[in-house]
Design an enzyme around this catalytic site. Structure first.
Site, PDB file in Angstrom:
ATOM      1  N   LYS A   1       6.456  23.604 -13.270  1.00  0.00           N
ATOM      2  CA  LYS A   1       5.617  22.454 -12.946  1.00  0.00           C
ATOM      3  C   LYS A   1       5.287  22.449 -11.457  1.00  0.00           C
ATOM      4  O   LYS A   1       4.170  22.166 -11.053  1.00  0.00           O
ATOM      5  CB  LYS A   1       6.288  21.141 -13.369  1.00  0.00           C
TER       6      LYS A   1
ATOM      7  N   ASN B   1      -1.589  19.225 -19.583  1.00  0.00           N
ATOM      8  CA  ASN B   1      -1.924  18.326 -20.682  1.00  0.00           C
ATOM      9  C   ASN B   1      -1.976  19.037 -22.026  1.00  0.00           C
ATOM     10  O   ASN B   1      -2.418  18.447 -23.026  1.00  0.00           O
ATOM     11  CB  ASN B   1      -3.263  17.629 -20.402  1.00  0.00           C
TER      12      ASN B   1
ATOM     13  N   HIS C   1      -1.291  17.177 -25.146  1.00  0.00           N
ATOM     14  CA  HIS C   1      -1.252  15.753 -24.815  1.00  0.00           C
ATOM     15  C   HIS C   1      -2.466  14.964 -25.298  1.00  0.00           C
ATOM     16  O   HIS C   1      -2.355  13.766 -25.542  1.00  0.00           O
ATOM     17  CB  HIS C   1      -1.094  15.563 -23.301  1.00  0.00           C
TER      18      HIS C   1
ATOM     19  N   GLU D   1      -5.003  17.356  -9.660  1.00  0.00           N
ATOM     20  CA  GLU D   1      -5.416  17.600 -11.043  1.00  0.00           C
ATOM     21  C   GLU D   1      -6.933  17.732 -11.175  1.00  0.00           C
ATOM     22  O   GLU D   1      -7.554  17.173 -12.081  1.00  0.00           O
ATOM     23  CB  GLU D   1      -4.909  16.471 -11.962  1.00  0.00           C
TER      24      GLU D   1
ATOM     25  N   HIS E   1       7.196   9.994 -26.906  1.00  0.00           N
ATOM     26  CA  HIS E   1       6.127  10.771 -26.265  1.00  0.00           C
ATOM     27  C   HIS E   1       6.241  12.269 -26.555  1.00  0.00           C
ATOM     28  O   HIS E   1       5.281  12.906 -27.004  1.00  0.00           O
ATOM     29  CB  HIS E   1       6.175  10.503 -24.753  1.00  0.00           C
TER      30      HIS E   1
ATOM     31  N   ARG F   1      -4.084  22.148 -12.806  1.00  0.00           N
ATOM     32  CA  ARG F   1      -3.011  21.226 -13.202  1.00  0.00           C
ATOM     33  C   ARG F   1      -3.283  20.599 -14.567  1.00  0.00           C
ATOM     34  O   ARG F   1      -2.364  20.169 -15.254  1.00  0.00           O
ATOM     35  CB  ARG F   1      -2.840  20.132 -12.129  1.00  0.00           C
TER      36      ARG F   1
ATOM     37  N   ARG G   1       0.816  -1.238   0.000  1.00  0.00           N
ATOM     38  CA  ARG G   1       0.000   0.000   0.000  1.00  0.00           C
ATOM     39  C   ARG G   1       0.837   1.270   0.000  1.00  0.00           C
ATOM     40  O   ARG G   1       0.367   2.324   0.401  1.00  0.00           O
ATOM     41  CB  ARG G   1      -0.995   0.018   1.162  1.00  0.00           C
TER      42      ARG G   1
ATOM     43  N   HIS H   1      -1.387  11.854 -27.176  1.00  0.00           N
ATOM     44  CA  HIS H   1      -1.706  10.480 -26.765  1.00  0.00           C
ATOM     45  C   HIS H   1      -2.421   9.726 -27.885  1.00  0.00           C
ATOM     46  O   HIS H   1      -2.181   8.528 -28.094  1.00  0.00           O
ATOM     47  CB  HIS H   1      -2.565  10.483 -25.508  1.00  0.00           C
TER      48      HIS H   1
ATOM     49  N   LYS I   1       2.732  11.756 -10.655  1.00  0.00           N
ATOM     50  CA  LYS I   1       1.871  10.895 -11.482  1.00  0.00           C
ATOM     51  C   LYS I   1       2.625   9.634 -11.855  1.00  0.00           C
ATOM     52  O   LYS I   1       3.793   9.699 -12.260  1.00  0.00           O
ATOM     53  CB  LYS I   1       1.471  11.623 -12.755  1.00  0.00           C
TER      54      LYS I   1
ATOM     55  N   GLU J   1       8.357  18.538 -24.334  1.00  0.00           N
ATOM     56  CA  GLU J   1       7.767  18.909 -23.030  1.00  0.00           C
ATOM     57  C   GLU J   1       8.298  20.268 -22.554  1.00  0.00           C
ATOM     58  O   GLU J   1       7.597  21.001 -21.855  1.00  0.00           O
ATOM     59  CB  GLU J   1       8.060  17.836 -21.968  1.00  0.00           C
TER      60      GLU J   1
HETATM   61  P1  NAD Z   1      12.182   6.449 -21.896  1.00  0.00           P
HETATM   62  O1  NAD Z   1      12.186   6.174 -20.460  1.00  0.00           O
HETATM   63  O2  NAD Z   1      11.675   5.371 -22.797  1.00  0.00           O
HETATM   64  O3  NAD Z   1      13.636   6.870 -22.373  1.00  0.00           O
HETATM   65  C1  NAD Z   1      13.877   7.051 -23.753  1.00  0.00           C
HETATM   66  C2  NAD Z   1      15.069   6.226 -24.217  1.00  0.00           C
HETATM   67  O4  NAD Z   1      16.240   6.806 -23.688  1.00  0.00           O
HETATM   68  C3  NAD Z   1      15.073   4.779 -23.757  1.00  0.00           C
HETATM   69  O5  NAD Z   1      15.495   3.984 -24.853  1.00  0.00           O
HETATM   70  C4  NAD Z   1      16.137   4.742 -22.658  1.00  0.00           C
HETATM   71  O6  NAD Z   1      16.766   3.480 -22.574  1.00  0.00           O
HETATM   72  C5  NAD Z   1      17.076   5.800 -23.101  1.00  0.00           C
HETATM   73  N1  NAD Z   1      17.850   6.491 -22.068  1.00  0.00           N
HETATM   74  C6  NAD Z   1      17.435   6.911 -20.848  1.00  0.00           C
HETATM   75  N2  NAD Z   1      18.394   7.660 -20.267  1.00  0.00           N
HETATM   76  C7  NAD Z   1      19.444   7.682 -21.117  1.00  0.00           C
HETATM   77  C8  NAD Z   1      20.720   8.310 -21.102  1.00  0.00           C
HETATM   78  N3  NAD Z   1      21.086   9.089 -20.087  1.00  0.00           N
HETATM   79  N4  NAD Z   1      21.551   8.106 -22.157  1.00  0.00           N
HETATM   80  C9  NAD Z   1      21.170   7.354 -23.202  1.00  0.00           C
HETATM   81  N5  NAD Z   1      19.964   6.773 -23.304  1.00  0.00           N
HETATM   82  C10 NAD Z   1      19.103   6.939 -22.260  1.00  0.00           C
HETATM   83  O7  NAD Z   1      11.279   7.727 -22.280  1.00  0.00           O
HETATM   84  P2  NAD Z   1      11.181   9.216 -21.694  1.00  0.00           P
HETATM   85  O8  NAD Z   1      11.101  10.057 -22.879  1.00  0.00           O
HETATM   86  O9  NAD Z   1      12.188   9.483 -20.664  1.00  0.00           O
HETATM   87  O10 NAD Z   1       9.763   9.186 -20.934  1.00  0.00           O
HETATM   88  C11 NAD Z   1       8.565   9.011 -21.652  1.00  0.00           C
HETATM   89  C12 NAD Z   1       7.476   8.547 -20.704  1.00  0.00           C
HETATM   90  O11 NAD Z   1       7.251   9.540 -19.712  1.00  0.00           O
HETATM   91  C13 NAD Z   1       6.169   8.310 -21.404  1.00  0.00           C
HETATM   92  O12 NAD Z   1       5.672   7.026 -21.081  1.00  0.00           O
HETATM   93  C14 NAD Z   1       5.245   9.363 -20.833  1.00  0.00           C
HETATM   94  O13 NAD Z   1       3.905   8.941 -20.748  1.00  0.00           O
HETATM   95  C15 NAD Z   1       5.847   9.599 -19.482  1.00  0.00           C
HETATM   96  N6  NAD Z   1       5.530  10.894 -18.887  1.00  0.00           N
HETATM   97  C16 NAD Z   1       5.086  10.908 -17.611  1.00  0.00           C
HETATM   98  C17 NAD Z   1       4.806  12.108 -16.994  1.00  0.00           C
HETATM   99  C18 NAD Z   1       4.368  12.122 -15.559  1.00  0.00           C
HETATM  100  O14 NAD Z   1       3.964  13.170 -15.058  1.00  0.00           O
HETATM  101  N7  NAD Z   1       4.462  11.019 -14.854  1.00  0.00           N
HETATM  102  C19 NAD Z   1       4.978  13.311 -17.677  1.00  0.00           C
HETATM  103  C20 NAD Z   1       5.449  13.276 -18.982  1.00  0.00           C
HETATM  104  C21 NAD Z   1       5.724  12.049 -19.580  1.00  0.00           C
END
Ligand code: NAD
Length: 390
Positions: free
Chosen positions: A252, A270, A273, A262, A290, A266, A146, A277, A168, A210
């Site tokens: 943020k 989006n 987005h 949200e 993304h 907040r 939990r 999405h 999130k 972003e």
């Molecule tokens: P990711 O985690 O897939 O990373 C992208 C790629 O970069 C991967 O292949 C990873 O192996 C590689 N990588 C990571 N760090 C590296 C580094 N330092 N050097 C070389 N390669 C590296 O994707 P992302 O773009 O980091 O995140 C996208 C995700 O974030 C999506 O699923 C999206 O929905 C989510 N997201 C969440 C929020 C939230 O508020 N929680 C906000 C925005 C996006």
């Protein structure tokens, strides 16, 4: 449409406290300044520590050495290979980063890993990787027994400027992106800009998507400051990256603090987005990064704003010029060409019906009258959507 409360404080130079994090040699040229941004959201209080040259990683290690009764680590195997393990002598689960980890079966593996590592509710789970690893690990930390502490060490630009802050967590379902998730704030976040040097260009520019979104929600001065630094950002200048990470986290933070659950302002985060999405889903999760999908979504949101809100059409041109200078596609057709995806208009409209923010089957959009002036919960007519997706 609802109005967005003006939550974002100040602009220009990041206004952060500047405690020293980790050791710093007196003779060391200072590439980035250590900065800590405090976030207070509901009952949660945590610091987002931003530094470069491995110092934030060192600070993360020091923090994790003293937190809770045990620590376990979920890490992106590629990051560990490129930058070394974050922790040694610690139970570690290596995963391949990417959208493929945001799946129910992988969530099950992380929960089993927590059990095997004998974590208690006083333990901490750390994430070391991009937004996908962070979202998954945060969700597992909110569910195991939990809920236990999660500490994020984000390694992509996208994760540093956005996903590691705000609490999130999510995985994707076949029906749509991020459809199963929780709100679970981290205990601390450590952003080291030096690790961004090894990002693929595609992942760097995904982070820029972003960044542009966040500066559009801030104000005109922030947007202009970003426009003035695109060359340095593309060159991965650590000073420029550190400033951008700090300013995005501040913006943020302000939005999240004003509305942690949200329910209101907040939702501005989006922006771009709802379209983004839908693009990710129709292309197949993981096909279009993304932030790249969000970037195209920002252009579509700007077009929709000109139509539905009478926003100045020059704003759409300004956004597209900025996206283009950051190497991002600026239209659906450019995206279709670059990724070899059809993205049929009918499929995009159908995907919008699964948007989790609106009522069933009725997607709502965040639109923009001007930088810093967003409108929430705007429904769009089907005829306009058809024109935008043509
Ligand atoms: P990711 O985690 O897939 O990373 C992208 C790629 O970069 C991967 O292949 C990873 O192996 C590689 N990588 C990571 N760090 C590296 C580094 N330092 N050097 C070389 N390669 C590296 O994707 P992302 O773009 O980091 O995140 C996208 C995700 O974030 C999506 O699923 C999206 O929905 C989510 N997201 C969440 C929020 C939230 O508020 N929680 C906000 C925005 C996006």
């Amino acid at each position: 449409p609802e109005e967005v409360a003006q939550a974002v404080r100040g602009h220009g130079a990041p206004q952060t406290r500047a405690p020293r994090i980790g050791a710093r040699d007196a003779g060391d040229a200072c590439v980035t300044d250590a900065r800590t941004i405090e976030v207070r959201a509901g009952d949660a209080r945590y610091g987002v520590h931003i530094d470069g040259r491995g110092r934030a990683l060192e600070a993360a290690r020091a923090h994790l050495a003293g937190v809770g009764d045990a620590v376990a680590l979920v890490q992106d195997a590629r990051v560990a290979e490129l930058h070394g393990a974050l922790l040694t002598d610690t139970p570690t689960l290596d995963l391949d980063g990417g959208e493929g980890v945001k799946e129910l079966d992988v969530l099950g593996r992380v929960l089993d890993f927590c059990a095997t590592a004998s974590l208690s509710r006083q333990s901490a789970l750390a994430s070391y990787g991009g937004g996908t690893i962070g979202d998954l690990t945060g969700l597992a930390a909110s569910l195991f027994k939990r809920g236990l502490d999660v500490v994020h060490v984000p390694t992509t630009l996208l994760a540093q400027v956005d996903s590691s802050v705000g609490g999130k967590t999510a995985i994707n379902l076949r029906a749509g992106k991020n459809l199963a998730g929780t709100f679970h704030h981290p205990g601390a976040v450590f952003c080291d800009t030096s690790v961004l040097a090894t990002l693929d260009d595609a992942d760097l520019r995904s982070g820029f998507g972003e960044v542009v979104k966040t500066m559009l929600l801030a104000d005109d001065a922030d947007l202009a400051a970003l426009e003035a630094r695109t060359d340095a950002l593309i060159r991965r200048d650590e000073d420029a990256l550190g400033d951008v990470v700090a300013r995005c986290v501040e913006v943020k933070r302000d939005v999240v603090e004003a509305d942690p659950d949200e329910r209101g302002p907040r939702r501005a985060l989006n922006l771009g987005h709802t379209f983004g999405h839908a693009i990710e889903r129709v292309a197949g999760f993981g096909t279009v990064p993304h932030g790249v999908a969000v970037a195209v979504g920002l252009g579509l949101a700007a077009d929709a704003s000109a139509d539905a809100l009478d926003a100045d059409p020059e704003l759409a041109d300004r956004i597209r010029a900025l996206l283009s200078r950051l190497g991002l596609p600026t239209s659906l057709d450019a995206l279709r060409d670059e990724y070899g995806v059809a993205l049929p208009a009918d499929d995009l409209r159908e995907a919008l019906r699964h948007d989790k923010k609106g009522a069933v089957g009725q997607p709502e959009f965040v639109l923009l009258r001007a930088p810093g002036d967003a409108a929430l919960g705007v429904p769009l007519e089907d005829a306009l959507l058809a024109r935008l997706f043509a």
